[in-house]
Design a protein around this motif. Structure first.
Motif, PDB file in Angstrom:
ATOM      1  N   ARG A 170     -32.138  -1.742 -25.330  1.00 33.97           N
ATOM      2  CA  ARG A 170     -31.140  -1.992 -26.369  1.00 33.97           C
ATOM      3  C   ARG A 170     -31.686  -1.408 -27.677  1.00 33.97           C
ATOM      4  O   ARG A 170     -32.436  -2.066 -28.398  1.00 33.97           O
ATOM      5  CB  ARG A 170     -30.866  -3.484 -26.526  1.00 33.97           C
ATOM      6  N   SER A 171     -31.263  -0.203 -27.977  1.00 34.12           N
ATOM      7  CA  SER A 171     -31.846   0.530 -29.099  1.00 34.12           C
ATOM      8  C   SER A 171     -31.402   0.014 -30.465  1.00 34.12           C
ATOM      9  O   SER A 171     -31.963   0.418 -31.480  1.00 34.12           O
ATOM     10  CB  SER A 171     -31.492   2.015 -28.982  1.00 34.12           C
ATOM     11  N   ASN A 172     -30.390  -0.863 -30.500  1.00 33.37           N
ATOM     12  CA  ASN A 172     -29.928  -1.386 -31.787  1.00 33.37           C
ATOM     13  C   ASN A 172     -30.586  -2.716 -32.152  1.00 33.37           C
ATOM     14  O   ASN A 172     -30.265  -3.307 -33.188  1.00 33.37           O
ATOM     15  CB  ASN A 172     -28.402  -1.560 -31.774  1.00 33.37           C
ATOM     16  N   ILE A 173     -31.501  -3.200 -31.320  1.00 30.39           N
ATOM     17  CA  ILE A 173     -32.195  -4.461 -31.584  1.00 30.39           C
ATOM     18  C   ILE A 173     -33.488  -4.174 -32.342  1.00 30.39           C
ATOM     19  O   ILE A 173     -34.155  -3.171 -32.110  1.00 30.39           O
ATOM     20  CB  ILE A 173     -32.506  -5.200 -30.261  1.00 30.39           C
ATOM     21  N   GLY A 174     -33.848  -5.078 -33.256  1.00 29.98           N
ATOM     22  CA  GLY A 174     -34.993  -4.845 -34.127  1.00 29.98           C
ATOM     23  C   GLY A 174     -36.343  -4.873 -33.456  1.00 29.98           C
ATOM     24  O   GLY A 174     -37.280  -4.212 -33.898  1.00 29.98           O
ATOM     25  N   CYS A 175     -36.480  -5.649 -32.391  1.00 31.26           N
ATOM     26  CA  CYS A 175     -37.768  -5.718 -31.699  1.00 31.26           C
ATOM     27  C   CYS A 175     -37.543  -6.054 -30.232  1.00 31.26           C
ATOM     28  O   CYS A 175     -36.522  -6.631 -29.854  1.00 31.26           O
ATOM     29  CB  CYS A 175     -38.695  -6.756 -32.348  1.00 31.26           C
ATOM     30  N   CYS A 176     -38.521  -5.704 -29.418  1.00 32.24           N
ATOM     31  CA  CYS A 176     -38.421  -5.962 -27.982  1.00 32.24           C
ATOM     32  C   CYS A 176     -38.505  -7.461 -27.697  1.00 32.24           C
ATOM     33  O   CYS A 176     -37.941  -7.954 -26.723  1.00 32.24           O
ATOM     34  CB  CYS A 176     -39.529  -5.202 -27.250  1.00 32.24           C
ATOM     35  N   ALA A 177     -39.213  -8.196 -28.562  1.00 26.23           N
ATOM     36  CA  ALA A 177     -39.344  -9.640 -28.383  1.00 26.23           C
ATOM     37  C   ALA A 177     -37.973 -10.317 -28.326  1.00 26.23           C
ATOM     38  O   ALA A 177     -37.751 -11.237 -27.531  1.00 26.23           O
ATOM     39  CB  ALA A 177     -40.182 -10.232 -29.518  1.00 26.23           C
TER      40      ALA A 177
ATOM     41  N   SER B  45     -31.187  -6.199 -38.821  1.00 25.14           N
ATOM     42  CA  SER B  45     -29.770  -5.897 -39.002  1.00 25.14           C
ATOM     43  C   SER B  45     -28.908  -6.501 -37.895  1.00 25.14           C
ATOM     44  O   SER B  45     -27.783  -6.912 -38.141  1.00 25.14           O
ATOM     45  CB  SER B  45     -29.544  -4.378 -39.057  1.00 25.14           C
ATOM     46  N   HIS B  46     -29.442  -6.577 -36.671  1.00 26.98           N
ATOM     47  CA  HIS B  46     -28.625  -7.082 -35.561  1.00 26.98           C
ATOM     48  C   HIS B  46     -28.594  -8.617 -35.583  1.00 26.98           C
ATOM     49  O   HIS B  46     -29.628  -9.260 -35.788  1.00 26.98           O
ATOM     50  CB  HIS B  46     -29.184  -6.590 -34.221  1.00 26.98           C
ATOM     51  N   PRO B  47     -27.416  -9.201 -35.378  1.00 28.99           N
ATOM     52  CA  PRO B  47     -27.317 -10.670 -35.430  1.00 28.99           C
ATOM     53  C   PRO B  47     -28.160 -11.377 -34.377  1.00 28.99           C
ATOM     54  O   PRO B  47     -28.551 -12.534 -34.573  1.00 28.99           O
ATOM     55  CB  PRO B  47     -25.821 -10.942 -35.220  1.00 28.99           C
ATOM     56  N   LEU B  48     -28.463 -10.711 -33.263  1.00 26.25           N
ATOM     57  CA  LEU B  48     -29.283 -11.354 -32.234  1.00 26.25           C
ATOM     58  C   LEU B  48     -30.708 -11.561 -32.741  1.00 26.25           C
ATOM     59  O   LEU B  48     -31.341 -12.585 -32.459  1.00 26.25           O
ATOM     60  CB  LEU B  48     -29.288 -10.500 -30.967  1.00 26.25           C
ATOM     61  N   ASP B  49     -31.226 -10.587 -33.518  1.00 21.77           N
ATOM     62  CA  ASP B  49     -32.534 -10.769 -34.153  1.00 21.77           C
ATOM     63  C   ASP B  49     -32.500 -11.954 -35.109  1.00 21.77           C
ATOM     64  O   ASP B  49     -33.433 -12.754 -35.178  1.00 21.77           O
ATOM     65  CB  ASP B  49     -32.936  -9.510 -34.923  1.00 21.77           C
ATOM     66  N   LYS B  50     -31.414 -12.061 -35.860  1.00 18.41           N
ATOM     67  CA  LYS B  50     -31.275 -13.173 -36.806  1.00 18.41           C
ATOM     68  C   LYS B  50     -31.193 -14.505 -36.072  1.00 18.41           C
ATOM     69  O   LYS B  50     -31.745 -15.519 -36.522  1.00 18.41           O
ATOM     70  CB  LYS B  50     -30.028 -12.967 -37.664  1.00 18.41           C
ATOM     71  N   ASP B  51     -30.504 -14.503 -34.928  1.00 11.68           N
ATOM     72  CA  ASP B  51     -30.391 -15.740 -34.141  1.00 11.68           C
ATOM     73  C   ASP B  51     -31.761 -16.205 -33.667  1.00 11.68           C
ATOM     74  O   ASP B  51     -32.077 -17.398 -33.726  1.00 11.68           O
ATOM     75  CB  ASP B  51     -29.475 -15.520 -32.938  1.00 11.68           C
TER      76      ASP B  51
END
Length: 512
Positions: A120-127, A166-172
């Motif tokens: 998923r290239s739009n996610i901030g980190c692999c974690a 930037s991606h809401p999943l990272d924020k979650d």
């Protein structure tokens, strides 16, 4: 790919990239933890020429009991090899033979992916990807405080102290994890070595300033990515500097950091422009960053980018500097800026359109949280803060975009359908009480409505790039590209907005 698809294998080796950082280690740890919970006995390794020496990473491995081992001479042929935070075949990960390959990563795709892959290239980190995949398996990483802390630190370091999320999943994940704060503090205070302090000072002294658009370009020696953020943040304290771009070149990537203190330039948008076609970039309005892939910059130079003495080839340095300079000049030259509050649109060359009856969704905010509650609306486009009032609603567009709307304007243009709203989107928008932290999903409260056709606009395609500051948000612009439409309501000459060309015909029809 689902994690449970890996369970058909028994002899499983997890490998992260050489010279692993916090994200690579936390991602491998998460997969290791999941597989152990499912009764497997995985091994977690890293290879390459160098054993981990960086202070913060050594603290991380010891304090959080990261089960990774240094195996430079690993020569087995496991049933399954899973690479995390990298892609099998890339130059930053020593190639390990295996009967089957799986990949979990968040970087731009640069290899042919195997059937077992989750990139998923739009996610901030692999974690974040591992966190989400484990959630999808019905498990909670919070059962292991060390793992939760590792995942948080992986996100923290890979997004430049959370500034490039930037991606809401990272924020979650950031908002959900409960972690060991003292360990995070200890690791954060062990980032700098004396050598890196020298790198910072030297880089700042050798800045390149462009007076016309007030931006700095700083080329640093290879260092921890967080140091680029330190350099950028420091230089933004300088008078007459609106933008700072700091970068370094390594054998496997060009890492860069962007800062902006002018509302006319969103750092995340500039980062995406700099990386377009060459890697990936994103972040916040004022802080962002990204990565360029050497093989995409100049395929002819990439094989000789690193000389025998370990230094970066001068021609490759020149190629990178040229790209950044050209793309910055291109960025500033291509945009026309419009301030709706100060603009009365000439509609003489625009056609009149009315809305096509279209089912969309709406939520009455006071049905979700009490009146006067300050809430945060989280969507794929970003976070919006607003106050719940009796007459305020939330619209859900055909692509999942979410925005506040007043009751009067809603009732003028839409009517209820008495049908349930059951659309699915890439990311489900959510609402959070800013004070208590309570979060609720928007779609659970959504009602289906349909446009009445009473809403009319003047519109025309644009032939240039536009940044539009609307009357309802004078601090954040909306971007239009050639082919998109600029529109103005027929009953409000200042209510200008941009409509994506891919959706215009679905939303509007020419008025008879």
């Amino acid at each position: 790919m689902k994690l449970n698809e890996l369970l058909k294998f028994n002899d499983i080796v997890i490998q992260c990239h050489d010279n692993p950082d916090a994200d690579a280690l936390s991602s491998g740890y998460a997969l290791y933890w999941y597989l152990e919970k499912m009764g497997k006995k995985p091994r977690f390794i890293y290879r390459g020429l160098n054993k981990i020496k960086k202070s913060n990473i050594l603290i991380m491995m010891e304090e959080l009991h990261i089960p990774a081992t240094y195996e430079p001479d690993f020569d087995e042929n496991p049933e399954l090899l899973v690479t995390v935070d990298c892609q099998y075949g890339n130059t930053n990960v020593t190639k390990t033979r295996a009967q089957n390959i799986a990949i979990i990563d968040h970087h731009q795709i640069t290899v042919e992916l195997p059937e077992l892959s989750e990139v998923r290239s739009n996610i901030g980190c692999c974690a974040t990807i591992l966190w989400d995949m484990i959630r999808q398996e019905g498990m909670d990483v919070q059962d292991n405080m060390n793992l939760a802390t590792a995942l948080y630190y992986g996100l923290y370091t890979d997004t430049n102290k959370l500034s490039e999320i930037s991606h809401p999943l990272d924020k979650d994940m950031r908002d959900t994890l409960i972690f060991n704060k003292s360990v995070i503090t200890e690791m954060c205070n062990s980032n700098f070595s004396l050598d890196e302090l020298k790198i910072t000072g030297k880089a700042i002294l050798e800045y390149e300033y462009h007076n016309k658009n007030k931006y700095l370009i700083i080329n640093a020696e290879q260092c921890d990515p967080n140091i680029l953020g330190v350099i950028s943040d420091f230089t933004m304290e300088t008078t007459d500097v609106d933008i700072c771009l700091a970068y370094y070149i390594s054998p496997t990537e060009v890492k860069f950091s962007v800062r902006s203190c002018t509302k006319e330039v969103h750092a995340n948008e500039l980062a995406a422009h700099l990386a377009n076609g060459l890697g990936g970039g994103g972040g916040h309005l004022t802080k962002a960053g990204g990565t360029l892939r050497p093989e995409k910059i100049d395929p002819e130079l990439v094989n000789t980018a690193i000389a025998e003495n370990g230094k970066i080839n001068e021609k490759f340095k020149e190629a990178v500097a040229k790209i950044f300079n050209e793309r910055l000049e291109e960025y500033y030259a291509k945009y026309t800026i419009i301030y709706a509050q100060q603009t009365t649109m000439d509609t003489s060359d625009m056609k009149l359109y009315e809305k096509v009856p279209q089912k969309v969704g709406c939520v009455k905010l006071s049905d979700v949280f009490p009146i006067n509650t300050i809430i945060e609306v989280r969507t794929l486009e970003g976070d919006i803060n607003t106050k719940v009032t009796e007459d305020k609603y939330l619209m859900i567009g055909i692509t999942g975009e979410v925005y506040p709307i007043a009751k009067e304007k809603l009732e003028r243009s839409y009517k209820p359908t008495n049908e349930p709203y059951d659309q699915k989107f890439e990311y489900e928008p959510s609402l959070k009480n800013v004070i208590t932290g309570e979060r609720k999903h928007v779609l659970e409260y959504a009602q289906s409505i349909i446009s009445t056709g009473n809403s009319r606009i003047y519109a025309k395609p644009i032939d240039k790039y536009i940044k539009l500051f609307t009357v309802w948000d004078e601090e954040k612009y909306y971007q239009g590209v050639p082919g998109d439409y600029i529109a103005v309501r027929d009953d409000d000459p200042n209510d200008l907005y941009i409509i994506n060309r891919n959706y215009f015909d679905k939303l509007y029809t020419e008025s008879k």
